[in-house]
Motif scaffolding. Structure first.
Motif, PDB file in Angstrom:
ATOM      1  N   VAL A   1       0.850  -1.185   0.000  1.00 34.67           N
ATOM      2  CA  VAL A   1       0.000   0.000   0.000  1.00 34.67           C
ATOM      3  C   VAL A   1       0.888   1.239   0.000  1.00 34.67           C
ATOM      4  O   VAL A   1       1.754   1.390   0.858  1.00 34.67           O
TER       5      VAL A   1
ATOM      6  N   GLN B   1       0.623   5.099   0.372  1.00 36.24           N
ATOM      7  CA  GLN B   1      -0.378   6.051   0.841  1.00 36.24           C
ATOM      8  C   GLN B   1       0.252   7.421   1.107  1.00 36.24           C
ATOM      9  O   GLN B   1       1.299   7.523   1.740  1.00 36.24           O
TER      10      GLN B   1
ATOM     11  N   HIS C   1      -8.999  -1.669  -0.847  1.00 37.01           N
ATOM     12  CA  HIS C   1      -7.632  -1.306  -1.212  1.00 37.01           C
ATOM     13  C   HIS C   1      -7.533  -0.932  -2.690  1.00 37.01           C
ATOM     14  O   HIS C   1      -8.339  -1.361  -3.510  1.00 37.01           O
TER      15      HIS C   1
ATOM     16  N   THR D   1       0.251  -1.687  -8.466  1.00 38.69           N
ATOM     17  CA  THR D   1       0.850  -1.920  -7.152  1.00 38.69           C
ATOM     18  C   THR D   1       1.539  -3.275  -7.126  1.00 38.69           C
ATOM     19  O   THR D   1       1.431  -4.059  -8.065  1.00 38.69           O
TER      20      THR D   1
END
Length: 110
Positions: A11, A13, A68, A73
């Motif tokens: 992730v 962010q 998500h 990614t």
């Protein structure tokens, strides 16, 4: 009964901005349970190569309710690292049987 596996999702962010106003990001890894992993057909691979210039190895089915970001990614499963590409596409939860409603494709990373 069909069940998925746990994959590690990286992730990325946004957590703030630096003194020049540029975004600052923090990376973390989260476990996502019950993700289905299936091989991609040769026809899908031809289409992916034509559209994206990439060769997909697997397609991931993402559980309903997962929030998500799966596009562009890194994910880890089967002891390897993979990179998602293309768009995550999903359907209407109520119209799709089973616990999965979204899909994304991955290529081998590294």
């Amino acid at each position: 009964m069909i069940t998925g596996i746990t994959v590690k999702l990286h992730v990325h962010q946004k957590t703030g901005e630096d003194e020049f106003g540029a975004p600052v990001y923090t990376d973390s890894v989260v476990d996502v349970d019950n993700v289905l992993v299936s091989p991609v057909s040769s026809v899908d691979n031809i289409n992916n190569t034509s559209l994206y210039g990439k060769t997909a190895t697997y397609q991931l089915a993402i559980p309903k309710g997962d929030t998500h970001k799966w596009e562009d990614t890194t994910v880890e499963f089967f002891g390897d690292t993979w990179h998602t590409f293309g768009f995550e596409y999903s359907g209407i939860d109520e119209n799709i049987p089973g616990p999965w409603n979204a899909k994304v494709q991955v290529e081998r990373h590294g």
